[in-house]
Design a protein around this motif. Structure first.
Motif, PDB file in Angstrom:
ATOM      1  N   LEU A 199       0.834  -1.212   0.000  1.00 27.31           N
ATOM      2  CA  LEU A 199       0.000   0.000   0.000  1.00 27.31           C
ATOM      3  C   LEU A 199       0.870   1.264   0.000  1.00 27.31           C
ATOM      4  CD1 LEU A 199      -2.688  -0.951   2.689  1.00 27.31           C
ATOM      5  CD2 LEU A 199      -2.881  -1.136   0.206  1.00 27.31           C
ATOM      6  N   CYS A 203      -2.092   5.289   2.519  1.00 23.19           N
ATOM      7  CA  CYS A 203      -3.012   4.214   2.866  1.00 23.19           C
ATOM      8  C   CYS A 203      -2.528   3.435   4.085  1.00 23.19           C
ATOM      9  CB  CYS A 203      -3.233   3.289   1.678  1.00 23.19           C
ATOM     10  SG  CYS A 203      -4.389   4.007   0.509  1.00 23.19           S
ATOM     11  N   ILE A 214      -9.219   3.806   2.116  1.00 19.85           N
ATOM     12  CA  ILE A 214      -8.288   3.104   1.217  1.00 19.85           C
ATOM     13  C   ILE A 214      -9.009   2.720  -0.075  1.00 19.85           C
ATOM     14  CG2 ILE A 214      -6.802   1.055   0.967  1.00 19.85           C
ATOM     15  CD1 ILE A 214      -6.326   1.221   3.991  1.00 19.85           C
ATOM     16  N   CYS A 222      -2.483   0.324  -4.845  1.00 22.80           N
ATOM     17  CA  CYS A 222      -3.595   0.223  -3.893  1.00 22.80           C
ATOM     18  C   CYS A 222      -4.851  -0.235  -4.624  1.00 22.80           C
ATOM     19  CB  CYS A 222      -3.846   1.557  -3.211  1.00 22.80           C
ATOM     20  SG  CYS A 222      -2.473   2.116  -2.201  1.00 22.80           S
TER      21      CYS A 222
END
Ligand code: ATP
Ligand code: MG
Length: 432
Positions: A199, A203, A214, A222
């Motif tokens: 990520l 995030c 997210i 992501c």
């Protein structure tokens, strides 16, 4: 030193302001047809109000607010949105005692310290709409339909020939309720924590603070991870599922097209169950014109009674960007030019001219008059530049005769008429 406006704050020049007023006017008309009432709330509120309502760990509160201490050392914030202020107003004035549903709206500037770009400013205008009451899917459907109606309304009125019914796309989702949302949050946390290395930095922080955000990340890695997740609808309790199904059926019944997006989330903490966004074509990255949803717990969290609510906000600048190519400049021409230009031939005529201009304005005509000693030719040139429809020429002879020369700038015709006949004649020829 030459002053410039602050980055992300813009001036509204006359042509642009007319468009703004036009759009707001249309929106207000529709809102009033749905029996919404307009309110005005302060632009400054106590910082604590936004921390409590929007959420302490949201991007808006952490990074985007204009917050400062005033001369009494009190922390104040320029409102980044209007819902919090409206809720405060409702509680402070016990408006929740009024017959329900309570349907309110406000129009005005919001402030967020974001990176300015196309469709993203630091001072921007919103039409903010709020509904409080017993929220069945019937009301939700009506609110969503109304938001779409507002966005399309200028096209319906102005460009009847334009059959563009896919300029705006409605995306819809449900965030579940206090019963089923924790389960989904738990699932998100456990499955994303396993893979938190992939990520983005933001995030990874969101994982601690607000994992739902997210789902909204634009980072390709992501996004890729999000695609692997179970969608939220697998976690809805039977009540949330039934509620959402009922809402979609009503949207179908109304003939509204929508896209169910189980990854849709919102940037503010207070939303529950139904949320929606309306995207506009041709806006690039900043394509959400309207966003909203339910916030059943907010009023209570701010110290009021428990009262379900749904609301949305339209970003006026983005709305305008989206439809400006359909707005014909012709419709604003009348607003930008005088109906009558009074040409006074010589200083001696100024007093008569001053009086006549007042009389015409009282009769509701838009009049421009120059108190300057210029030749007829020069005055006609000025009238032409202003795109005035009619020119009235007043010289010494006319005053003696009690008459005036009326020139039609479009047709190029000219006639001498008596002053008593002037107003009836103008009324006949000018729509006002
Ligand atoms: P975005 O994801 O575009 O930042 P948001 O989720 O922060 O939007 P909301 O707080 O829901 O937006 O605001 C509702 C609407 O207000 C947005 O859909 C958009 O049209 C408009 N809006 C929000 N922030 C800005 C901004 N900085 N400049 C111009 N318009 C904005
Ligand atoms: Mg934002």
């Amino acid at each position: 030193m030459k002053f410039q406006s602050i980055r992300g704050f813009k001036d509204w020049l006359p042509e642009e302001f007319l468009k703004y007023e036009y759009l707001i006017g249309i929106a207000k008309k529709i809102l009033k047809n749905y029996n919404y009432q307009e309110v005005k709330i302060p632009i400054l509120e106590k910082t604590e109000l936004f921390i409590r309502s929007i959420g302490e760990v949201t991007d808006i509160v952490q990074k985007e607010t204009y917050t400062f201490q005033d001369r009494n050392q009190e922390f104040l914030t320029l409102r980044p949105e209007a819902t919090a202020g409206i809720c405060r107003m409702i509680i402070e004035n016990s408006l929740y005692m009024k017959p329900k549903p309570l349907k309110l709206f406000t129009v005005g500037p919001m402030f967020r310290h974001e990176r300015p770009q196309k469709g993203r400013l630091r001072e921007f205008y919103q039409i903010d709409v709020e509904f409080f009451g017993n929220l069945t899917p019937w009301y939700e459907a009506e609110v969503i339909k109304m938001s779409i109606n507002i966005l399309y309304s200028p096209l319906k009125i102005l460009a009847k020939e334009v059959k563009n019914d896919n300029l705006f796309t409605l995306e819809i989702n449900s965030l579940g309720c206090e019963r089923c949302r924790p389960e989904y949050k738990g699932y998100l946390l456990s499955s994303l924590k396993e893979r938190d290395k992939v990520l983005c930095n933001t995030c990874r922080q969101r994982l601690e603070r607000n994992p739902f955000r997210i789902l909204d990340c634009k980072d390709p890695n992501c996004k890729n991870e999000i695609q692997k997740l179970e969608p939220i609808n697998r976690f809805w309790c039977s009540n949330c599922k039934g509620h959402f199904q009922e809402l979609l059926e009503l949207l179908d019944f109304l003939g509204l097209k929508y896209v169910f997006n189980p990854y849709l989330v919102r940037g503010l903490d207070y939303y529950t169950r139904t949320i929606f966004e309306i995207k506009g074509k041709g806006l690039g990255a900043q394509d959400t014109v309207c966003a909203g949803g339910r916030y059943d717990k907010l009023l209570e969290e701010l110290g009021g009674p428990s009262l379900p609510a749904i609301g949305f906000a339209i970003g006026v600048e983005r709305w305008e960007l989206c439809i400006s190519s359909y707005l014909s400049p012709q419709i604003f021409l009348d607003d930008l030019s005088p109906q009558v230009f009074l040409a006074l031939l010589g200083k001696k005529q100024f007093k008569e001219g001053l009086k006549l201009a007042e009389t015409l304005r009282e009769a509701n005509f838009k009049v421009e008059v120059l108190y300057e000693e210029k030749s007829l030719k020069a005055l006609l040139r000025e009238a032409d530049k202003l795109a005035s429809k009619k020119v009235l020429i007043l010289g010494e002879n006319e005053i003696k005769e009690g008459k005036i020369l009326l020139k039609d700038m479009l047709r190029g015709t000219q006639e001498k008429i008596s002053l008593e006949n002037l107003i009836p004649k103008l009324k006949e020829e000018l729509v006002h």
